[in-house]
Design a protein around this motif. Structure first.
Motif, mmCIF file in Angstrom:
data_model
loop_
_atom_site.group_PDB
_atom_site.id
_atom_site.type_symbol
_atom_site.label_atom_id
_atom_site.label_comp_id
_atom_site.label_asym_id
_atom_site.label_seq_id
_atom_site.Cartn_x
_atom_site.Cartn_y
_atom_site.Cartn_z
ATOM 1 N N PHE A 1 0.855 -1.185 0.000
ATOM 2 C CA PHE A 1 0.000 0.000 0.000
ATOM 3 C C PHE A 1 0.888 1.231 0.000
ATOM 4 N N VAL A 2 0.302 2.375 -0.320
ATOM 5 C CA VAL A 2 1.036 3.639 -0.315
ATOM 6 C C VAL A 2 0.696 4.371 0.972
ATOM 7 N N PRO A 3 1.682 4.621 1.822
ATOM 8 C CA PRO A 3 1.398 5.180 3.146
ATOM 9 C C PRO A 3 0.992 6.644 3.144
ATOM 10 N N LEU A 4 1.137 7.316 2.006
ATOM 11 C CA LEU A 4 0.731 8.723 1.955
ATOM 12 C C LEU A 4 0.336 9.071 0.533
ATOM 13 N N LEU A 5 -0.499 10.049 0.393
ATOM 14 C CA LEU A 5 -0.867 10.542 -0.929
ATOM 15 C C LEU A 5 -0.463 12.003 -1.071
ATOM 16 N N ASP A 6 -0.943 12.828 -0.161
ATOM 17 C CA ASP A 6 -0.597 14.249 -0.196
ATOM 18 C C ASP A 6 0.893 14.415 0.080
ATOM 19 N N GLY A 7 1.607 14.978 -0.865
ATOM 20 C CA GLY A 7 3.038 15.200 -0.698
ATOM 21 C C GLY A 7 3.905 14.158 -1.367
ATOM 22 N N PHE A 8 3.287 13.063 -1.871
ATOM 23 C CA PHE A 8 4.089 12.035 -2.539
ATOM 24 C C PHE A 8 4.267 12.372 -4.017
ATOM 25 N N LEU A 9 3.163 12.624 -4.728
ATOM 26 C CA LEU A 9 3.233 13.024 -6.124
ATOM 27 C C LEU A 9 3.082 14.536 -6.192
ATOM 28 N N VAL A 10 4.102 15.221 -6.707
ATOM 29 C CA VAL A 10 4.108 16.682 -6.684
ATOM 30 C C VAL A 10 4.489 17.245 -8.051
ATOM 31 N N ILE A 11 4.066 18.491 -8.285
ATOM 32 C CA ILE A 11 4.500 19.239 -9.459
ATOM 33 C C ILE A 11 5.865 19.853 -9.158
ATOM 34 N N VAL A 12 6.837 19.575 -9.989
ATOM 35 C CA VAL A 12 8.208 20.010 -9.709
ATOM 36 C C VAL A 12 8.313 21.527 -9.668
ATOM 37 N N SER A 13 7.545 22.200 -10.521
ATOM 38 C CA SER A 13 7.646 23.657 -10.576
ATOM 39 C C SER A 13 6.990 24.338 -9.388
ATOM 40 N N ASN A 14 6.312 23.566 -8.560
ATOM 41 C CA ASN A 14 5.646 24.120 -7.387
ATOM 42 C C ASN A 14 6.686 24.486 -6.331
ATOM 43 N N PRO A 15 6.773 25.760 -5.948
ATOM 44 C CA PRO A 15 7.807 26.174 -4.975
ATOM 45 C C PRO A 15 7.583 25.596 -3.585
ATOM 46 N N SER A 16 6.373 25.044 -3.324
ATOM 47 C CA SER A 16 6.100 24.494 -1.997
ATOM 48 C C SER A 16 6.623 23.076 -1.839
ATOM 49 N N CYS A 17 7.296 22.549 -2.862
ATOM 50 C CA CYS A 17 7.847 21.193 -2.790
ATOM 51 C C CYS A 17 9.354 21.258 -2.965
ATOM 52 N N PHE A 18 10.056 20.265 -2.427
ATOM 53 C CA PHE A 18 11.512 20.289 -2.592
ATOM 54 C C PHE A 18 12.078 18.908 -2.916
ATOM 55 N N PRO A 19 11.738 18.363 -4.106
ATOM 56 C CA PRO A 19 12.330 17.083 -4.498
ATOM 57 C C PRO A 19 13.839 17.167 -4.706
ATOM 58 N N ILE A 20 14.340 18.359 -5.066
ATOM 59 C CA ILE A 20 15.780 18.491 -5.299
ATOM 60 C C ILE A 20 16.543 18.224 -4.009
ATOM 61 N N SER A 21 16.010 18.720 -2.915
ATOM 62 C CA SER A 21 16.651 18.503 -1.620
ATOM 63 C C SER A 21 16.694 17.015 -1.287
ATOM 64 N N LEU A 22 15.615 16.317 -1.594
ATOM 65 C CA LEU A 22 15.571 14.874 -1.334
ATOM 66 C C LEU A 22 16.650 14.149 -2.125
ATOM 67 N N LEU A 23 16.823 14.518 -3.393
ATOM 68 C CA LEU A 23 17.801 13.843 -4.244
ATOM 69 C C LEU A 23 19.227 14.067 -3.746
ATOM 70 N N ASP A 24 19.456 15.174 -3.090
ATOM 71 C CA ASP A 24 20.772 15.408 -2.491
ATOM 72 C C ASP A 24 21.014 14.478 -1.303
ATOM 73 N N GLN A 25 19.925 14.122 -0.594
ATOM 74 C CA GLN A 25 20.074 13.372 0.648
ATOM 75 C C GLN A 25 20.105 11.854 0.464
ATOM 76 N N ILE A 26 19.473 11.344 -0.588
ATOM 77 C CA ILE A 26 19.327 9.889 -0.730
ATOM 78 C C ILE A 26 20.667 9.151 -0.710
ATOM 79 N N PRO A 27 21.684 9.538 -1.503
ATOM 80 C CA PRO A 27 22.957 8.788 -1.460
ATOM 81 C C PRO A 27 23.573 8.752 -0.072
ATOM 82 N N THR A 28 23.399 9.832 0.685
ATOM 83 C CA THR A 28 23.980 9.883 2.026
ATOM 84 C C THR A 28 23.217 9.000 3.004
#
Length: 936
Positions: free
Chosen positions: A429-456
């Motif tokens: 199952f998917v534990p969350l919906l709001d905040g999982f699928l986001v529009i990248v151009s939306n300034p209220s989201c920060f997928p770029i920050s996540l991508l910096d953290q995953i390797p670490t």
């Protein structure tokens, strides 16, 4: 609605341009060649004749199991019956021989058709027990892959320069009639405008650069046929065994100099359709009764014209708004679909992309996870968008996994991205919906920050096991919760061995090669993955799979879901960042940015007398008519086979309409319609004259690759050879005047068919060799099933381009030479590519100055020349080839006589195969002998 241009050129083209001749002109023949005049002087296909020794010819050797020595069928004519053992091949799906042909009414005024010629001589007798039936014939001895030689005098040496090839060899002293098919077509049609207002017109070859002007039939970029003239009866189709098929690439990219498809919007009313057969309004519909009614040319039903659609007719019976409506004047166009074409009568949401990254030990330590995350930061700014849109409507989500799955909430309401772990993979199952699928151009989201953290986050992982099926299931559940379709990008390096649904075991067994059980190596494991395919298609969930294996991982099973959902599988054996990183990233960029449609259903309709019976592609089918695709992109093609229902009419011809319902990248439901009109004839000569070899080999490749799931390879190869011989024997029997048995007579339109067929039989899936990787064989089999005509043509006959003697000032690349070792020179440099692999071959005697020039290296006395013209030219050629192909090709540099050269030589398809398979010369001799036995 956008209106098509009504320029005088377009209007004039509908009047009555002289019909061009169909088929290739007869070519001058060199030594050892005899021109045999046809029996019929009316329209007649050109013939290529070649002298071959009249003695019995031994079959070419082939590694692995013998291909069977039984001859085809009963004797033809009044000779004594041939005695032999029955051939053991079973019927191959989609290769039963009958060649479909349809009877459709003529199109609207202005569409010319190339009329059939006069009736030919009596037909070629039907073979008893085709494809696996009891076929009496002499049982020759076995030599390698083909039947061995029968007793007789020594075979006369066949001159390779007297054999048709597919490219021009500029180094030949003799007239190059044999290798000039592609170059001749380029000279004839290159740079020309190909107008589609003529019924049954054979298009230029896929290797020719031409411009299409749509004037009532779909562009060959969207649809190509195995023949553009169908036999009028099922009996004629069975007699010649030329398959009738169309290769449809519904979302094919168009060059910049061709107009994009027009979008027709009828508002809430929706597209105009026939009440009986549901065919869409198209140029072939006949308006009658002053324009108040129209007759459907697919089923002959008379329909009322809706009031809003009424228009008066001119003196020719054509609507006065003919040129103002794309659906009346063009072969391809789109309708904006109404809510009736949407799930639950609700407009769809824009699609989403989910990137699912294997973060197990191997991927972290190799640097692959960091490489992916760094690239995604750039790619997220280049997501596909509808033309004219300011930004992409595609939402994105991220999942990492090993034995468990990690979902990420990237909404800005949180101080940083939040990870949520699902460890129970049995009930995903998917534990969350709001905040999982986001529009990248939306300034209220920060997928770029996540991508910096995953390797670490996973830098210290020691987990070496992964799951797989639950990862796909999670994607399906996410799309279901978001009520959208979309695409999963899965990056995996290991076989899924963790305890979870879809766990796999190593079933690679080289002992099965060359046995009747070899087919099990290509069959996916059933159960979980079979159900996943259905779930993905229902939800419109496409899967692209990127694999980085160091050992066997059961690709046949892991790729089952991508191959049924319109996805692709990319494979990087023994992945190394330094050598494979850019190759992988180029594939990822193409996969993310390509033109694609989601939640698609395709229906192929035909006029009365024939119908679509079989479909090949990255598709799923719940019934016999609807082709379902979770997604379809610009590179995916569906091959459709047709069969007769009834007799066809030469006067009315045959019609095909392909309708694709899909959701575009902005979330709008569209209907894309492609229409094509073909000729029908009671003369086999017309059929052969209108054949298209590149489409034929696409059909045979897909038919054979499907058949190996259920039949031994030996039987499949026998069927391919037998059908090749039968098609050519039928041509000689019915379409050419009597001639010496030593002459091999080929239809002009099919004169290079044997080289493609021989190359197909030497491909990895059809060669039983323990030296070939099972995963690599399965990978190629699945890749070909979704290929279009241009891709199979290039795969089966790679380009071999000489670089050592080219004109660096020329704007065009050097012409390819024959794909054979004979064309290599010790002092030369050659570039070879087949759409999946690329090699730069360096001869052992190549001059240092040439090598320095190619690689832009400094000499002992000069500094590096950044603008070295030779290096610049070579790089431009490579860049151009890379841009044209659906996949990125890793450039491998090999020196003559070095061990890696073996990989290069495997692609020299005119030579004897390294893992089994005949040379082109030997194969042609064998086919000729089979033809002679059929005609004895």
């Amino acid at each position: 609605m956008q209106h098509p241009p009504t320029s005088p050129l377009v209007q004039q083209s509908f009047q009555s341009p002289p019909p061009p001749a169909v088929g290739q002109p007869q070519m001058p023949l060199g030594p050892q060649v005899h021109h045999v005049p046809p029996q019929m002087s009316p329209p007649q296909s050109s013939t290529t004749n070649m002298s071959i020794a009249s003695h019995s010819m031994p079959g070419p050797p082939m590694g692995g199991p013998p291909m069977g020595g039984q001859s085809m069928g009963s004797p033809v004519g009044g000779g004594p019956p041939m005695v032999g053992q029955p051939m053991g091949a079973q019927p191959m799906a989609g290769m039963s021989g009958p060649f479909p042909g349809p009877p459709p009414p003529a199109g609207p005024g202005g569409f010319q058709h190339l009329g059939p010629g006069q009736a030919g001589p009596p037909g070629y007798p039907q073979q008893a027990g085709q494809f696996g039936g009891m076929m009496p014939g002499p049982q020759a001895g076995m030599q390698g892959g083909f039947p061995g030689a029968m007793a007789g005098p020594p075979q006369k040496k066949l001159d390779p320069d007297a054999i048709p090839s597919t490219v021009r060899c500029s180094s030949d002293v003799v007239i190059n009639w044999l290798t000039q098919v592609i170059e001749d077509d380029k000279a004839k049609n290159g740079g020309q405008v190909y107008c589609t207002n003529i019924r049954g017109q054979v298009p230029p070859l896929v290797t020719t650069d031409f411009t299409v002007q749509d004037q009532g039939n779909a562009s060959p970029r969207f649809i190509r046929c195995t023949t553009y003239t169908l036999p009028c009866t099922a009996e004629l189709a069975k007699q010649c065994q030329v398959p009738l098929a169309a290769v449809v690439k519904p979302l094919a990219n168009l060059p910049k100099n061709e107009a994009p498809l027009y979008a027709v919007n009828h508002g809430e009313t929706g597209p105009i359709r026939c009440n009986r057969c549901k065919a869409y309004m198209c140029p072939y519909m006949q308006f009658i009764d002053g324009g108040r009614r129209y007759q459907c040319t697919f089923c002959n039903c008379v329909n009322e014209v809706p009031v809003f659609y009424f228009q008066h007719l001119d003196h020719m019976g054509r609507r006065v708004d003919f040129y103002e409506r794309p659906e009346l004047s063009l072969g391809s166009y789109e309708f904006v679909a109404t809510l009736d074409y949407c799930k639950n009568n609700k407009p769809p949401n824009p699609p989403a992309f989910i990137f699912m990254i294997d973060v197990s030990y191997n991927n972290i330590k190799s640097g692959l996870v960091k490489l992916i995350c760094d690239e995604l930061k750039t790619l997220l700014e280049k997501l596909p968008r509808e033309e004219g849109a300011d930004c992409s409507a595609v939402k994105v989500g991220f999942v990492t996994y090993d034995k468990v799955l990690h979902f990420y909430n990237v909404k800005s309401a949180l101080a940083q991205p939040q990870m949520m772990v699902v460890s129970d993979t049995t009930e995903m199952f998917v534990p969350l919906l709001d905040g999982f699928l986001v529009i990248v151009s939306n300034p209220s989201c920060f997928p770029i920050s996540l991508l910096d953290q995953i390797p670490t986050m996973f830098a210290d992982t020691a987990e070496s096991e992964t799951v797989f099926a639950p990862v796909i299931q999670a994607g399906v559940e996410a799309f279901k919760a978001a009520e959208c379709s979309g695409k999963l990008f899965i990056f995996q390096s290991l076989m899924p061995t963790a305890e979870a649904p879809g766990k796999l075991k190593n079933r690679d067994d080289k002992k099965l090669v060359n046995t009747d059980k070899e087919k099990t190596l290509f069959q996916p494991q059933k159960g979980v993955y079979e159900q996943l395919c259905k779930d993905c298609v229902v939800q419109g969930c496409c899967v692209d799979l990127f694999l980085f294996p160091n050992q066997y991982l059961d690709l046949a099973t892991m790729a089952d879901v991508p191959s049924h959902t319109g996805g692709s599988v990319y494979k990087y054996n023994n992945f190394q960042m330094e050598t494979d990183g850019e190759h992988f990233l180029a594939d990822l960029r193409k996969s993310v940015q390509k033109h694609i449609g989601f939640d698609a259903i395709m229906r192929v309709r035909t006029s009365t007398g024939f119908r679509a019976t079989d479909f090949f592609g990255a598709i799923h089918m719940n019934n016999t008519t609807d082709v379902e695709m979770a997604a379809v992109d610009c590179d995916k093609a569906v091959t459709v086979e047709f069969k007769h229902d009834d007799a066809l009419s030469e006067e009315s011809g045959a019609l095909i309409q392909c309708a694709l319902l899909y959701t575009n990248i902005s979330g709008q439901r569209r209907l894309r319609v492609h229409n094509l009109s073909l000729n029908c004839s009671s003369q086999l000569s017309e059929l052969y004259k209108s054949c298209e070899t590149d489409s034929l080999i696409n059909f045979f490749a897909k038919s054979a690759y499907r058949a190996i799931l259920n039949q031994p390879l030996k039987n499949v190869r026998e069927i391919l050879v037998n059908q090749t011989a039968h098609m050519l024997a039928c041509y000689r029997k019915n379409c050419a005047s009597p001639s010496a048995a030593s002459q091999l007579i080929l239809p002009d339109a099919m004169k290079v068919f044997p080289v493609y067929m021989n190359s197909l039989m030497k491909t990895a899936p059809l060669v039983g060799s323990t030296e070939l990787s099972t995963d690599d064989r399965a990978h190629q089999r699945l890749a070909v099933m979704a290929m279009g005509v241009e891709d199979t043509q290039l795969l089966l006959y790679p380009r071999l381009i000489p670089l050592h003697n080219m004109d660096v000032d020329s704007e065009v690349a050097p012409a390819p030479v024959r794909c054979s070792e004979e064309r290599l020179t010790d002092s030369g440099l050659f570039l070879l590519e087949n759409g999946h692999s690329m090699f730069l071959w360096i001869g052992q005697a190549a001059s240092p100055d040439l090598i320095q020039g190619i690689f832009n290296l400094p000499s002992l006395s000069t500094l590096p020349d950044v603008d070295n013209p030779l290096s610049k030219k070579v790089r431009a050629i490579i860049r151009d080839l890379q841009n044209k192909r659906p996949n990125s090709m890793k450039l491998q540099i090999v020196r003559q006589k070095d061990k890696p050269e073996m990989l290069f030589r495997q692609l020299l398809v005119e030579d004897k195969g390294l893992h089994g398979g005949a040379s082109y010369v030997d194969f042609l001799c064998y086919v000729h002998r089979e033809i002679r036995q059929l005609l004895t």
